[in-house]
Design an enzyme around this catalytic site. Structure first.
Site, PDB file in Angstrom:
ATOM      1  N   ASP A   1      34.121 -30.647  -8.573  1.00 38.54           N
ATOM      2  CA  ASP A   1      33.818 -30.606 -10.000  1.00 38.54           C
ATOM      3  C   ASP A   1      32.628 -31.502 -10.279  1.00 38.54           C
ATOM      4  OD1 ASP A   1      35.907 -28.943 -10.427  1.00 38.54           O
ATOM      5  OD2 ASP A   1      37.298 -30.509 -11.069  1.00 38.54           O
TER       6      ASP A   1
ATOM      7  N   CYS B   1      -0.170  17.603  13.576  1.00 38.13           N
ATOM      8  CA  CYS B   1       0.991  18.379  13.152  1.00 38.13           C
ATOM      9  C   CYS B   1       1.137  19.633  14.018  1.00 38.13           C
ATOM     10  CB  CYS B   1       0.903  18.751  11.671  1.00 38.13           C
ATOM     11  SG  CYS B   1       1.304  17.344  10.600  1.00 38.13           S
TER      12      CYS B   1
ATOM     13  N   CYS C   1      -4.210  17.901   5.442  1.00 36.99           N
ATOM     14  CA  CYS C   1      -3.199  18.708   6.134  1.00 36.99           C
ATOM     15  C   CYS C   1      -2.114  19.142   5.148  1.00 36.99           C
ATOM     16  CB  CYS C   1      -2.591  17.904   7.281  1.00 36.99           C
ATOM     17  SG  CYS C   1      -1.222  18.740   8.093  1.00 36.99           S
TER      18      CYS C   1
ATOM     19  N   CYS D   1      -3.138  20.047  10.319  1.00 41.97           N
ATOM     20  CA  CYS D   1      -3.961  19.159  11.138  1.00 41.97           C
ATOM     21  C   CYS D   1      -3.532  19.220  12.608  1.00 41.97           C
ATOM     22  CB  CYS D   1      -3.888  17.734  10.620  1.00 41.97           C
ATOM     23  SG  CYS D   1      -2.351  16.883  11.034  1.00 41.97           S
TER      24      CYS D   1
ATOM     25  N   CYS E   1       1.453  17.199   6.602  1.00 39.77           N
ATOM     26  CA  CYS E   1       1.652  15.742   6.552  1.00 39.77           C
ATOM     27  C   CYS E   1       0.919  15.089   5.375  1.00 39.77           C
ATOM     28  CB  CYS E   1       1.258  15.088   7.877  1.00 39.77           C
ATOM     29  SG  CYS E   1      -0.527  15.103   8.200  1.00 39.77           S
TER      30      CYS E   1
END
Lengths: 172, 533
Positions: free
Chosen positions: B348, B24, B113, B21, B116
């Site tokens: 306690d 990228c 793509c 893509c 990615c």
């Protein structure tokens, strides 16, 4: 007895269990105090010969064999690593009296040894004066999964009373 | 201005051809300008094609002009006439090229793509942002900024590696090199694009330090097996660990990719990586708000109320506890998921805590509501106090995580005061117990009490009883006020715990002593700050 009027520490938090004639030795009764958190305190029962009038303790020896001393027991960490493991018939100490008699105290329950009472070494008299509290013998931690079953062979205070009564009737 | 330059041309063309893509492509061309990635996807794709075609055309034209100058004229003529005789000769390029661009664009728009897996495609679109924000808004959180965290499928690293090898090879042909670190990180790029979109949709700024986190987990089952070959080639990088569901963790994969030889990688994995059918799936969209801390002091007026739930063998011993009585109201008000209670020491079940109370702090995990005014905190405190007469809370306030340290650091050094009701077996006179009043800074040795020995290490602890003040009641009873070092076991100091605390009250008075009641009178820790009512 004052403890009966106001339940003392022992009665408040511990359940009493008895083992009479330990190892077949007549009247050598032990009493195990079990805390609600499963910790057990090994003590002498009221009828044990050592607690009878006229007995004088000469010495207490935690060295139970040539290569095993209960004084050497060391535990570390939350998980108590390094504890000696005890079976029902594991000896904890030998107590000798001025009359020449020697008594062996046993664990009576399976578990790991947390500590022995070193105070009675310096002051054996507290063993006789306060057998249920300061004069205890040892502290044992049973396995978590065995904490309910280890007391199965032991007697409740009521059952123990009957044993004492029978014993009294047969001797008199 | 378009982000790529002439020197990127061959790489851009190569990647585009192999199914990568435009964003990228930019990453592998080391485009560092954030704004370049924020253009709409379609525009980027068109511009990229135009860039490549323009350059191609320029090159072609250049070639044509040199080799065959008439071509230009013929082409221009054809252009004017229309597209009837497109295929007549090789010089008729313009129109078919334009068509190619459109076809290629149509393909690329649909095409996932191969690097990615759609992260920089559909997941940068406003539809996705809107979907996430809807989820955020429906959870009704209070927040003033956000931090976006994203978990990507680990196989993306493998694909990134494959693409890098491809690009590196291509650049090598031109005598250039490309270090893996120089590629712009996918996650970084994604955040550059997505942050402004989220920010606009949510109406608050993105802030890396924000306590409000929006997280998205992406998965891509179709390519999960991408990384499996690494385990065969580099088995030592993939050691199974108890707490891991899969050995293919991001770190293990990065380590393996770092080690693996290029030939070995290429032998097992295609360079360029194959084109997938589907885009990633956004598996989880989650919001978490940073924890909020509330502190205060509590009084406990009951001898049948534990501090924390008392459960043995899965069975409740008592129905409530201090922490629950306080926390349930805070949980409701802050709309939190869970809470963690802590305090300066504990008492306690049968011990009361009086005076100004015991400092405590509660961590509210993932609260939806976080803004409370001092007035609202006061109302909340009132609500807690109205709900039970077993406890009372004061100084309730919002605090920081760091401030809680003040409460814990005081635990050992600080002092505590107590009031104990004591019984003795032998009768006492006022004079018998007066000696206790004269004892100052009494040092005692405590073996771990039998009652807690099952869960704490066996040890002898040295503690100090600072002061004692006796108050005679009758022959067998007296009250003792003690000021002690924190961490002293008071009950054991009184009855001696089978002689395991030495000295003890019984020993000091030369009789058997027992404790009937115990109250904490004060816990001397000056945190949290006192509030005026």
């Amino acid at each position: 007895m004052a403890a009966a009027v106001t339940p003392g520490v022992t009665e408040r938090y511990f359940t009493r269990w008895y083992k009479p004639d330990v190892k077949g030795n007549l009247c050598e009764d032990h009493c195990i105090l079990q805390h609600s958190n499963r910790i057990c305190v090994i003590t002498l029962a009221e009828a044990h010969p050592l607690l009878q009038n006229g007995k004088t303790i000469k010495s207490i020896n935690y060295q139970i064999s040539a290569n095993c001393s209960r004084l050497q027991n060391k535990v570390s960490g939350k998980s108590k690593r390094g504890a000696q493991f005890l079976t029902e018939l594991a000896p904890l100490c030998r107590i000798s009296c001025s009359d020449g008699e020697e008594y062996t105290i046993y664990s009576c329950i399976r578990g790991r040894l947390m500590e022995v009472n070193e105070n009675i070494l310096d002051n054996p008299a507290i063993l006789q004066e306060k057998p249920s509290t300061e004069g205890y013998i040892a502290v044992v931690l049973p396995k978590f999964e065995e904490s309910k079953t280890i007391t199965q062979g032991l007697l409740t205070p009521k059952e123990y009373e009957e044993v004492l009564l029978k014993r009294f009737n047969s001797t008199s | 201005m378009f982000a790529l330059t002439e020197k990127n041309r061959s790489i851009a063309q190569l990647l585009l051809n192999t199914g990568t893509c435009p964003r990228c492509v930019f990453r592998f061309c080391c485009v560092g300008l954030e704004a370049s990635y924020r253009h709409p996807y379609k525009d980027l794709l068109r511009e990229l094609h135009e860039f490549l075609e323009y350059n191609k055309e320029k090159e072609d034209r250049f070639c044509c002009e040199i080799a065959d100058p008439p071509c230009k004229r013929i082409r221009l003529e054809n252009m004017g006439e229309g597209a009837e005789d497109l295929n007549q000769n090789g010089a008729l390029q313009q129109t078919p090229v334009a068509d190619d661009v459109n076809v290629a664009m149509a393909n690329s728009t649909l095409k996932v793509c191969n690097v990615c897996l759609g992260i920089l495609q559909e997941f940068c679109e406003t539809d996705f942002v809107k979907k996430v924000c809807q989820k955020v808004n429906s959870a009704e959180y209070q927040f003033t900024s956000f931090v976006f965290s994203v978990s990507l499928p680990p196989q993306l690293s493998v694909r990134e590696h494959a693409a890098w090898l491809l690009v590196k090879e291509e650049m090598g042909k031109q005598g250039l090199s490309l270090a893996k670190e120089d590629i712009v990180q996918l996650k970084e790029t994604y955040k550059w694009i997505i942050h402004p979109l989220f920010s606009e949709e949510l109406g608050v700024p993105a802030d890396g330090k924000s306590l409000f986190e929006v997280s998205v987990v992406f998965a891509h089952p179709e390519t999960d097996e991408d990384c499996h070959f690494l385990a065969r080639v580099c088995p030592d990088c993939f050691k199974p660990a108890k707490n891991k569901q899969s050995v293919f963790t991001r770190m293990a994969i990065i380590k393996a990719l770092d080690k693996i030889k290029e030939e070995d990688f290429r032998e097992h994995f295609p360079c360029p990586p194959s084109s997938p059918k589907n885009i990633c799936a956004a598996l989880e969209i989650q919001c978490t708000n940073g924890a909020i801390f509330v502190a205060g002091r509590y009084n406990k007026y009951s001898r049948n109320l534990p501090q924390t739930p008392w459960i043995i063998d899965g069975e409740r011993k008592l129905e409530s506890s201090v922490e629950e009585l306080i926390s349930e109201h805070l949980m409701t008000a802050f709309k939190a998921d869970s809470f963690n209670f802590s305090s300066s020491g504990r008492e306690d079940v049968d011990v009361r805590t009086l005076g100004s109370g015991r400092p405590f702090a509660i961590e509210l995990v993932n609260p939806h509501r976080i803004h409370f005014t001092a007035m609202e905190m006061k109302e909340l405190q009132q609500k807690i106090n109205n709900s039970s007469d077993k406890i009372k809370v004061r100084d309730l306030q919002l605090v920081t995580r760091e401030a809680i340290g003040h409460m814990k650091e005081g635990e050992e050094e600080k002092t505590k005061t107590y009031s104990a009701l004591i019984w003795t077996d032998k009768a006492i006179q006022k004079e018998d117990i007066a000696l206790l009043d004269d004892m100052k800074e009494l040092k005692i040795d405590q073996k771990t009490p039998l009652r807690v020995l099952h869960r704490r290490p066996l040890a002898v602890r040295s503690r100090v009883i600072h002061t004692m003040k006796s108050e005679y009641i009758d022959d067998h009873h007296f009250r003792l006020h003690l000021k002690t070092q924190a961490g002293t076991y008071i009950k054991e100091f009184v009855h001696g715990d089978f002689g395991r605390t030495k000295p003890n009250i019984g020993f000091l008075l030369k009789r058997t002593a027992d404790i009937l009641e115990l109250d904490v009178e004060s816990v001397d820790v000056d945190w949290p700050p006192t509030l005026n009512d």
